[in-house]
Design a protein around this motif. Structure first.
Motif, PDB file in Angstrom:
ATOM      1  N   ALA A   1       0.871  -1.324  -0.001  1.00  0.00           N
ATOM      2  CA  ALA A   1      -0.107  -0.036  -0.204  1.00  0.00           C
ATOM      3  C   ALA A   1       0.851   1.348  -0.209  1.00  0.00           C
ATOM      4  N   ALA A   2       1.822   1.305   0.913  1.00  0.00           N
ATOM      5  CA  ALA A   2       2.903   2.407   0.780  1.00  0.00           C
ATOM      6  C   ALA A   2       3.591   2.464  -0.347  1.00  0.00           C
ATOM      7  N   TYR A   3       4.006   1.221  -0.950  1.00  0.00           N
ATOM      8  CA  TYR A   3       4.737   1.349  -2.363  1.00  0.00           C
ATOM      9  C   TYR A   3       3.759   2.023  -3.399  1.00  0.00           C
ATOM     10  N   THR A   4       2.413   1.448  -3.610  1.00  0.00           N
ATOM     11  CA  THR A   4       1.596   2.217  -4.431  1.00  0.00           C
ATOM     12  C   THR A   4       1.466   3.864  -4.271  1.00  0.00           C
ATOM     13  N   VAL A   5       1.094   4.063  -2.948  1.00  0.00           N
ATOM     14  CA  VAL A   5       0.933   5.849  -2.738  1.00  0.00           C
ATOM     15  C   VAL A   5       2.223   6.371  -3.200  1.00  0.00           C
ATOM     16  N   VAL A   6       3.531   5.984  -3.034  1.00  0.00           N
ATOM     17  CA  VAL A   6       4.956   6.602  -3.272  1.00  0.00           C
ATOM     18  C   VAL A   6       4.852   6.689  -4.773  1.00  0.00           C
ATOM     19  N   TYR A   7       4.489   5.323  -5.689  1.00  0.00           N
ATOM     20  CA  TYR A   7       4.555   5.577  -6.997  1.00  0.00           C
ATOM     21  C   TYR A   7       3.627   6.135  -7.610  1.00  0.00           C
ATOM     22  N   SER A   8       2.473   6.697  -6.934  1.00  0.00           N
ATOM     23  CA  SER A   8       1.505   7.523  -7.719  1.00  0.00           C
ATOM     24  C   SER A   8       1.843   8.952  -7.847  1.00  0.00           C
ATOM     25  N   PHE A   9       3.008   9.252  -6.931  1.00  0.00           N
ATOM     26  CA  PHE A   9       3.448  10.666  -6.970  1.00  0.00           C
ATOM     27  C   PHE A   9       4.962  11.089  -7.282  1.00  0.00           C
ATOM     28  N   HIS A  10       5.656   9.929  -6.708  1.00  0.00           N
ATOM     29  CA  HIS A  10       7.072  10.443  -7.001  1.00  0.00           C
ATOM     30  C   HIS A  10       7.965  10.859  -8.168  1.00  0.00           C
ATOM     31  N   MET A  11       7.573  10.071  -9.388  1.00  0.00           N
ATOM     32  CA  MET A  11       8.007  10.420 -10.481  1.00  0.00           C
ATOM     33  C   MET A  11       7.124  11.357 -11.234  1.00  0.00           C
ATOM     34  N   PRO A  12       5.973  11.741 -10.898  1.00  0.00           N
ATOM     35  CA  PRO A  12       5.209  12.860 -11.452  1.00  0.00           C
ATOM     36  C   PRO A  12       5.686  14.201 -10.839  1.00  0.00           C
ATOM     37  N   ALA A  13       6.098  14.265  -9.531  1.00  0.00           N
ATOM     38  CA  ALA A  13       6.704  15.228  -8.896  1.00  0.00           C
ATOM     39  C   ALA A  13       7.992  15.605  -9.357  1.00  0.00           C
ATOM     40  N   PHE A  14       8.813  14.582  -9.818  1.00  0.00           N
ATOM     41  CA  PHE A  14      10.027  14.873 -10.251  1.00  0.00           C
ATOM     42  C   PHE A  14      10.086  15.266 -11.634  1.00  0.00           C
ATOM     43  N   ILE A  15       9.013  14.603 -12.706  1.00  0.00           N
ATOM     44  CA  ILE A  15       8.808  15.003 -13.980  1.00  0.00           C
ATOM     45  C   ILE A  15       8.424  16.733 -13.919  1.00  0.00           C
ATOM     46  N   LEU A  16       7.293  16.820 -13.233  1.00  0.00           N
ATOM     47  CA  LEU A  16       7.005  18.284 -12.962  1.00  0.00           C
ATOM     48  C   LEU A  16       8.097  19.387 -12.705  1.00  0.00           C
TER      49      LEU A  16
END
Length: 364
Positions: free
Chosen positions: A53-68
């Motif tokens: 569950a924690a993995y899913t939450v992290v993967y939902s925003f960590h790369m979008p934040a970096f890409i943004l």
């Protein structure tokens, strides 16, 4: 520096080419720590619903934040020779080197015979391909009146196109495109909006709700959606799920990204200087994770218990922190930021600009 120029330099510290802004360096460092933690959880998450569950939450925003953030700092990119040169030496050349190094590393450690292919990004190198394509198309997006809806439509169409294939990981390039274009459209005041006190407070229940929902969704939803590398049909879903999931996941990702930015400190901290070396940490930590995987380190049963999972998380965060430091940057600069003066013609305009900058420094 004249008295007229000095206030302008101080009031726009976040502009590309200007003084570094601690907020963005802090955000990049924290995002890359989350990337390393997520990769260290991959071999362990199948035995823990909470960890997945924690993995899913992290993967939902960590790369979008970096890409943004990458899009935000690409706003000034154009086809000027010096910027094209930096794109080649800072993105294309590292891609070639690491796309070659990762398979060779696997062959060395495991004795396998992994082929080297520059068209099939291996593990982490897909981001370099994506960044090269996104930044190269930046002038096109800047010409458009409504670039974000166009990028979003392209991402939605990509999810219903299984024939795109794996060459250059184009599915990821297209599906993550809206986050980069959004970064191009953002201004400094947009980041100020999410750094308000009430947003910081509201982000706590938002993250709690995201964790609770992820825990519920673990047995009901494929994590493949969060990788953005497959079409809906390849994930076993009907075609119409692709566009729907693109919109739904972008909404969730942006909400969690806003919460993440709300927690990022805006002042200088002990890790602010590490924000300039995040690409080093990103590309180099993959060797550590893969080495542990090849050697079977993650198969020890005690690592699949809560204390073992916490230990792996702390070690991953510590390792990527070390890999972002100045000494590591000096050692690997030949691969990450090669000068390669021998490969390019002299740019007369660039030399004139450099001389002008030197004169400004002397006069200041």
């Amino acid at each position: 520096m004249s008295t007229q120029e000095q206030p302008q330099r101080q009031t726009a510290p976040d502009r590309p080419g200007r003084q570094r802004d601690a907020f963005f360096d802090n955000a990049k460092y924290l995002a890359i720590v989350l990337v390393a933690m997520g990769h260290s959880w991959e071999p362990l998450k199948d035995d823990s619903r909470i960890l997945e569950a924690a993995y899913t939450v992290v993967y939902s925003f960590h790369m979008p934040a970096f890409i943004l953030i990458s899009g935000y700092f690409s706003r000034s990119f154009d086809m000027r020779p010096d910027r094209l040169k930096r794109l080649i030496t800072g993105v294309a050349v590292p891609y070639v080197l690491f796309e070659t190094a990762y398979p060779l590393f696997k062959n060395l450690v495991t004795g396998s015979h992994e082929d080297i292919s520059l068209l099939d990004p291996w593990y982490l190198t897909w981001f370099l391909v994506a960044l090269f394509v996104w930044r190269l198309t930046t002038p096109v997006w800047k010409l458009m009146r409504r670039p974000l809806p166009v990028a979003l439509a392209i991402a939605m169409l990509a999810t219903v196109s299984p024939d795109i294939g794996d060459d250059l990981d184009l599915q990821r390039v297209l599906q993550f495109l809206p986050y980069f274009v959004l970064g191009l459209c953002m201004k400094a005041e947009h980041f100020q909006l999410v750094r308000r006190r009430w947003v910081r407070i509201a982000s706590v229940p938002v993250f709690a709700a995201a964790l609770a929902f992820s825990w519920w969704a673990v047995p009901r939803m494929s994590t493949g959606w969060f990788y953005h590398r497959d079409s809906a049909q390849e994930l076993g879903a009907p075609w119409w799920c692709g566009p729907v999931m693109t919109l739904a996941m972008m909404g969730c990702s942006l909400a969690l990204t806003a919460c993440f930015f709300a927690w990022v400190p805006g002042r200088k901290t002990w890790f602010t200087a590490l924000g300039g070396g995040t690409l080093y940490g990103y590309l180099l930590h993959g060797f550590l994770v893969k080495f542990g995987d090849y050697r079977g380190w993650f198969e020890h049963s005690w690592l699949h218990r809560p204390l073992g999972e916490i230990l792996v998380t702390v070690l991953a965060a510590a390792a990527v922190t070390v890999l972002c430091t100045r000494p590591v940057q000096r050692v690997f600069r030949f691969a990450m930021e090669p000068r390669m003066e021998w490969a390019f013609r002299q740019d007369a305009a660039g030399l004139a600009r450099e001389r002008h900058r030197q004169r400004e420094k002397v006069s200041a």
